[in-house]
Design a protein around this motif. Structure first.
Motif, PDB file in Angstrom:
ATOM      1  N   VAL A  60       0.838  -1.201   0.000  1.00 55.08           N
ATOM      2  CA  VAL A  60       0.000   0.000   0.000  1.00 55.08           C
ATOM      3  C   VAL A  60       0.876   1.257   0.000  1.00 55.08           C
ATOM      4  CG1 VAL A  60      -0.177   0.040   2.523  1.00 55.08           C
ATOM      5  CG2 VAL A  60      -1.925   1.181   1.157  1.00 55.08           C
ATOM      6  N   PHE A  61       0.409   2.268  -0.724  1.00 58.87           N
ATOM      7  CA  PHE A  61       1.091   3.555  -0.796  1.00 58.87           C
ATOM      8  C   PHE A  61       0.231   4.575  -0.062  1.00 58.87           C
ATOM      9  CE2 PHE A  61       2.429   7.554  -2.643  1.00 58.87           C
ATOM     10  CZ  PHE A  61       3.793   7.383  -2.886  1.00 58.87           C
ATOM     11  N   LEU A  97       0.166  17.749   4.991  1.00 60.51           N
ATOM     12  CA  LEU A  97      -0.215  16.493   5.666  1.00 60.51           C
ATOM     13  C   LEU A  97       0.937  15.476   5.715  1.00 60.51           C
ATOM     14  CD1 LEU A  97      -3.883  15.897   4.425  1.00 60.51           C
ATOM     15  CD2 LEU A  97      -3.130  16.561   6.706  1.00 60.51           C
ATOM     16  N   LEU A  98       2.168  15.951   5.551  1.00 61.56           N
ATOM     17  CA  LEU A  98       3.318  15.043   5.568  1.00 61.56           C
ATOM     18  C   LEU A  98       3.396  14.268   6.885  1.00 61.56           C
ATOM     19  CD1 LEU A  98       5.975  13.863   4.515  1.00 61.56           C
ATOM     20  CD2 LEU A  98       7.148  15.892   5.410  1.00 61.56           C
ATOM     21  N   GLU A  99       3.250  14.958   8.014  1.00 59.25           N
ATOM     22  CA  GLU A  99       3.377  14.292   9.307  1.00 59.25           C
ATOM     23  C   GLU A  99       2.264  13.270   9.520  1.00 59.25           C
ATOM     24  OE1 GLU A  99       3.831  17.000  12.530  1.00 59.25           O
ATOM     25  OE2 GLU A  99       5.587  17.988  11.644  1.00 59.25           O
ATOM     26  N   GLU A 100       1.061  13.567   9.016  1.00 60.42           N
ATOM     27  CA  GLU A 100      -0.036  12.605   9.135  1.00 60.42           C
ATOM     28  C   GLU A 100       0.232  11.361   8.286  1.00 60.42           C
ATOM     29  OE1 GLU A 100      -2.436  12.583  11.188  1.00 60.42           O
ATOM     30  OE2 GLU A 100      -2.081  14.575  12.032  1.00 60.42           O
ATOM     31  N   ARG A 101       0.798  11.591   7.094  1.00 61.03           N
ATOM     32  CA  ARG A 101       1.168  10.439   6.239  1.00 61.03           C
ATOM     33  C   ARG A 101       2.214   9.587   6.941  1.00 61.03           C
ATOM     34  NH1 ARG A 101       3.676  12.007   1.268  1.00 61.03           N
ATOM     35  NH2 ARG A 101       3.804  14.172   1.919  1.00 61.03           N
ATOM     36  N   MET A 102       3.185  10.243   7.571  1.00 58.76           N
ATOM     37  CA  MET A 102       4.260   9.516   8.257  1.00 58.76           C
ATOM     38  C   MET A 102       3.718   8.741   9.467  1.00 58.76           C
ATOM     39  SD  MET A 102       7.328  12.354   7.995  1.00 58.76           S
ATOM     40  CE  MET A 102       8.666  11.296   8.513  1.00 58.76           C
ATOM     41  N   LYS A 103       2.751   9.322  10.178  1.00 55.75           N
ATOM     42  CA  LYS A 103       2.140   8.627  11.318  1.00 55.75           C
ATOM     43  C   LYS A 103       1.443   7.345  10.864  1.00 55.75           C
ATOM     44  CE  LYS A 103       1.271  12.711  14.207  1.00 55.75           C
ATOM     45  NZ  LYS A 103       0.214  13.614  14.729  1.00 55.75           N
ATOM     46  N   ILE A 141       2.914  -4.369   7.617  1.00 54.65           N
ATOM     47  CA  ILE A 141       2.458  -4.058   6.257  1.00 54.65           C
ATOM     48  C   ILE A 141       3.599  -3.406   5.482  1.00 54.65           C
ATOM     49  CG2 ILE A 141       0.827  -2.697   4.871  1.00 54.65           C
ATOM     50  CD1 ILE A 141      -0.549  -4.933   6.350  1.00 54.65           C
ATOM     51  N   LYS A 142       3.793  -3.844   4.257  1.00 53.10           N
ATOM     52  CA  LYS A 142       4.817  -3.242   3.394  1.00 53.10           C
ATOM     53  C   LYS A 142       4.236  -1.980   2.760  1.00 53.10           C
ATOM     54  CE  LYS A 142       6.541  -7.873   2.559  1.00 53.10           C
ATOM     55  NZ  LYS A 142       6.503  -9.028   1.654  1.00 53.10           N
ATOM     56  N   ALA A 143       4.744  -0.831   3.197  1.00 55.66           N
ATOM     57  CA  ALA A 143       4.139   0.432   2.780  1.00 55.66           C
ATOM     58  C   ALA A 143       5.215   1.474   2.503  1.00 55.66           C
ATOM     59  CB  ALA A 143       3.191   0.937   3.868  1.00 55.66           C
ATOM     60  N   GLU A 144       4.852   2.503   1.739  1.00 56.63           N
ATOM     61  CA  GLU A 144       5.780   3.594   1.459  1.00 56.63           C
ATOM     62  C   GLU A 144       5.012   4.881   1.161  1.00 56.63           C
ATOM     63  OE1 GLU A 144       7.849   3.580  -2.384  1.00 56.63           O
ATOM     64  OE2 GLU A 144       6.907   1.642  -2.799  1.00 56.63           O
ATOM     65  N   ILE A 145       5.748   5.999   1.166  1.00 55.18           N
ATOM     66  CA  ILE A 145       5.203   7.301   0.789  1.00 55.18           C
ATOM     67  C   ILE A 145       6.189   7.978  -0.155  1.00 55.18           C
ATOM     68  CG2 ILE A 145       3.930   7.656   2.947  1.00 55.18           C
ATOM     69  CD1 ILE A 145       6.241   9.553   3.810  1.00 55.18           C
ATOM     70  N   THR A 146       5.771   9.069  -0.779  1.00 53.84           N
ATOM     71  CA  THR A 146       6.697   9.887  -1.548  1.00 53.84           C
ATOM     72  C   THR A 146       7.446  10.796  -0.581  1.00 53.84           C
ATOM     73  OG1 THR A 146       6.923  11.495  -3.321  1.00 53.84           O
ATOM     74  CG2 THR A 146       4.955  11.675  -1.966  1.00 53.84           C
TER      75      THR A 146
END
Length: 496
Positions: free
Chosen positions: A402-403, A411-417, A427-432
């Protein structure tokens, strides 16, 4: 400075040039030269790099192979990439010129391992191990003439499986052949055939045909070329190069051109000459027992008893085998008929029984019977890569489930949380790595990388404890509560 002084004193040109060369060498050593070094950007001959797509294919192959090994109860070991030179040379007389020697830097003469079998035998002897079922997947090195397009390298992986121990005849041997059948079937490389023979049958055959004992091994190496050369060429080599009498070569030809199934074994057991030879009789009786076990394992239809199979390494003492990919001579592989011969298009595995190798290393000569095989992994990789290229199949190079994305800024900090929560749950996950990315770019990345799901968060949904989960392939979107997100991701990606 010395160069300038020489020029001022009208010194000879060769002396000036010599001083200039010394100065450049000194500068290179202390790093004061302003000249940028020029590197030859290439991999060493016989080696290659692997890009992420190629590595994804390799991992798939390795997983299939190790899965089969583990299914059969094998444990794994590892040994050094280099061994004492005397260890490798002990049983590698024919291949000494192919072994990479290392410079003596610590009082030991070392060489890079040529295969994984000799280190395994050394390991058993050194640790006084009398029984083990092991696999070993690692790189080996051969100073050979590489053929990169055919998967022949100087640095390459071997996948070895071996059973060591004193057991009743042909039971572990049959399991080895079953595993090869299992792996090749699961890899879906195409039609294949596993040829089997026995060194004792070969030696007995040479004896009854009148081959001098000191020529057994050299004649054996000629016979081993029959998968690449016509019998007449092999016979010519035996007579012209090996000094064999033409009538003796003809007698050998009557045997080595035959192949079939258990019926051929019965015919040879009734052969007036072979049946009277102790070695050949032992080999034929064991071969008959082997085919009984292979039938029980359900793999007999892919096994062919081939009297021309010899295999080059000297340490084999009994059953030997080689798996080849084949082209069918007609609509069906009529392999059971002695007169019909499938066309080999490449060996992908081989092995056999080597009961004396461990004893060669053991100080007391203690023998540990062994049987095993090696899978030609580089050849398999080449075939798999070609199949993927031909089918234009999209290969995933990551396992991201999941991305985590957003359509809004800040919303960077919310994505990181959320990312941290997913990682914590396995879960194998990542963000930009951009603070305020565009949603379209994030979705496009998921399509390009084959990531199946996108978890999209927004200010309003965050307050409600809701995450929008998007299926990348169907573009279907559903709202999922934060508490149920992990369960939903696992459910949707469990089959992918």
């Amino acid at each position: 400075m010395a160069e300038v002084q020489l020029k001022a004193g009208n010194a000879p040109e060769d002396q000036i040039a010599n001083e200039g060369a010394k100065l450049k060498e000194s500068e290179a050593q202390i790093g004061t030269s302003d000249v940028k070094p020029q590197f030859v950007l290439k991999t060493p001959k016989g080696a290659r790099d692997y890009n992420p797509k190629q590595m994804a294919i390799r991992e798939k192959v390795f997983n299939i192979i190790t899965g089969s090994f583990k299914r059969h109860g094998a444990e794994t070991i590892d040994t050094p990439v280099f061994e004492l030179k005397e260890t490798l040379m002990g049983n590698m007389v024919k291949t000494q010129n192919l072994i990479y020697d290392l410079k003596d830097q610590g009082g030991e003469l070392l060489s890079l391992r040529y295969d994984l079998t000799v280190p395994f035998a050394r390991y058993l002897a050194m640790n006084k191990i009398s029984s083990i079922k092991r696999y070993h997947i690692a790189k080996v090195y051969r100073r050979d003439n590489p053929a990169m397009t055919r998967g022949r390298y100087r640095e390459f992986y071997q996948c070895d499986f071996d059973i060591a121990g004193q057991y009743d005849a042909m039971i572990p041997d049959a399991e080895c052949l079953k595993i090869i059948h299992e792996v090749l079937s699961e890899l879906k490389l195409g039609d294949f055939l596993i040829k089997v023979n026995d060194r004792r049958i070969l030696d007995g055959m040479f004896e009854v045909c009148g081959v001098p004992a000191d020529k057994f091994r050299t004649v054996c190496s000629s016979v081993d070329k029959m998968d690449k050369m016509a019998w007449e060429e092999v016979k010519s080599e035996m007579v012209a190069e090996k000094g064999l009498a033409p009538e003796t070569a003809d007698k050998i030809g009557e045997y080595v051109q035959r192949h079939g199934n258990s019926e051929l074994i019965d015919k040879l057991l009734q052969d007036d000459k072979l049946s009277q030879n102790k070695l050949a009789l032992e080999g034929l009786n064991d071969m008959k027992q082997l085919f009984i076990y292979l039938k029980i394992f359900g793999v007999e239809e892919k096994i062919m008893f081939d009297l021309s199979l010899a295999r080059g390494l000297d340490y084999y003492t009994g059953v030997i085998y080689e798996a080849v990919l084949v082209q069918k001579p007609g609509d069906e592989l009529t392999r059971q008929n002695e007169s019909s011969e499938p066309i080999s298009v490449g060996s992908v595995a081989g092995g056999g029984r080597y009961d004396d190798l461990v004893g060669m290393f053991d100080p007391k000569g203690r023998k540990v019977p062994c049987v095993g095989f090696s899978i030609g992994i580089e050849r398999i990789f080449s075939i798999m890569e070609q199949k993927v290229e031909a089918s234009e199949e999209k290969v995933r190079t990551t396992e991201t489930q999941v991305f985590v994305a957003t359509a809004q800024k800040q919303l960077l900090e919310e994505r990181m949380k959320l990312l941290a929560e997913l990682w914590e749950a396995g879960i194998k996950a990542e963000i930009t790595y951009k603070k305020n990315p565009k949603l379209l770019n994030q979705l496009q990345h998921c399509e390009d990388a084959g990531i199946p799901l996108v978890a999209i968060i927004g200010n309003r949904k965050l307050k409600e404890g809701i995450v929008k989960l998007r299926d990348v392939s169907t573009r279907e979107e559903i709202n999922v509560t934060r508490d149920n997100l992990i369960e939903e991701i696992e459910k949707r990606t469990s089959q992918s």
